[in-house]
Design a protein around this motif. Sequence first.
Motif, PDB file in Angstrom:
ATOM      1  N   ALA A  49      37.433  50.294   5.181  1.00 25.53           N
ATOM      2  CA  ALA A  49      36.905  50.064   4.163  1.00 25.53           C
ATOM      3  C   ALA A  49      36.078  48.579   3.728  1.00 25.53           C
ATOM      4  N   LEU A  50      36.978  47.363   3.631  1.00 26.49           N
ATOM      5  CA  LEU A  50      36.365  46.379   3.606  1.00 26.49           C
ATOM      6  C   LEU A  50      35.557  46.018   4.670  1.00 26.49           C
ATOM      7  N   ILE A  51      35.418  46.388   5.323  1.00 25.36           N
ATOM      8  CA  ILE A  51      34.374  46.620   6.714  1.00 25.36           C
ATOM      9  C   ILE A  51      33.211  47.105   6.437  1.00 25.36           C
ATOM     10  N   GLY A  92      30.957  37.437   2.274  1.00 21.29           N
ATOM     11  CA  GLY A  92      31.590  39.316   3.039  1.00 21.29           C
ATOM     12  C   GLY A  92      31.834  38.801   4.295  1.00 21.29           C
ATOM     13  N   LEU A  93      30.716  38.012   4.686  1.00 22.44           N
ATOM     14  CA  LEU A  93      31.101  37.535   6.724  1.00 22.44           C
ATOM     15  C   LEU A  93      32.376  37.234   6.236  1.00 22.44           C
ATOM     16  N   LEU A 145      38.140  51.462  16.679  1.00 20.40           N
ATOM     17  CA  LEU A 145      37.373  51.849  15.653  1.00 20.40           C
ATOM     18  C   LEU A 145      36.364  50.547  16.210  1.00 20.40           C
ATOM     19  N   ARG A 146      35.495  51.288  16.099  1.00 20.38           N
ATOM     20  CA  ARG A 146      34.256  50.509  15.668  1.00 20.38           C
ATOM     21  C   ARG A 146      32.579  50.736  14.833  1.00 20.38           C
ATOM     22  N   ILE A 147      32.776  49.752  14.078  1.00 14.35           N
ATOM     23  CA  ILE A 147      31.665  50.361  12.977  1.00 14.35           C
ATOM     24  C   ILE A 147      30.543  49.651  13.154  1.00 14.35           C
TER      25      ILE A 147
END
Length: 153
Positions: free
Chosen positions: A54-56, A123-124, A92-94
Amino acid sequence: MEAPVKTQPDVTVRVFNRQFDADPRGARLARRVGLHKLHTWGIPYLSDASESAALIIGELTANAATHGRVPGRDFALRLSYLPGDPETPGLLRIEVSDARGERRPPGPGEVTAPEDGSDSGRGLLIVDALADRWTVLDRNPGKTVRAELDLLC
């Protein structure tokens, strides 16, 4: 002569790919839809993996809607899930892609903390802290930021 015994379980890779409007509403929708898709794949809401995802997703889609926005162009969210087993972690790849290639963010190891009192620029750092691996890839047009999470069973 007998056929060899199968020693590896069947693997099903699940993939979700969708485009969203490059605005704050599109970023929020991408995060919510992405988390729902993960839940349907067996990564339950509020689990460690779901919270990290969720954060990513939130940070990458917000960046795409803010810094990667090109008028009239959407951004894309792609999720890929490879389930694991007790011996091998899942993956899991986003991936978040936008159409603005000239505004390339810093890559892993290049992210610096913002000035004290700055309202943005973290953010990063969150992606760097949560993802097991991440990178920035060129795309025509634009760029893709890919983050991966190893999922333990």
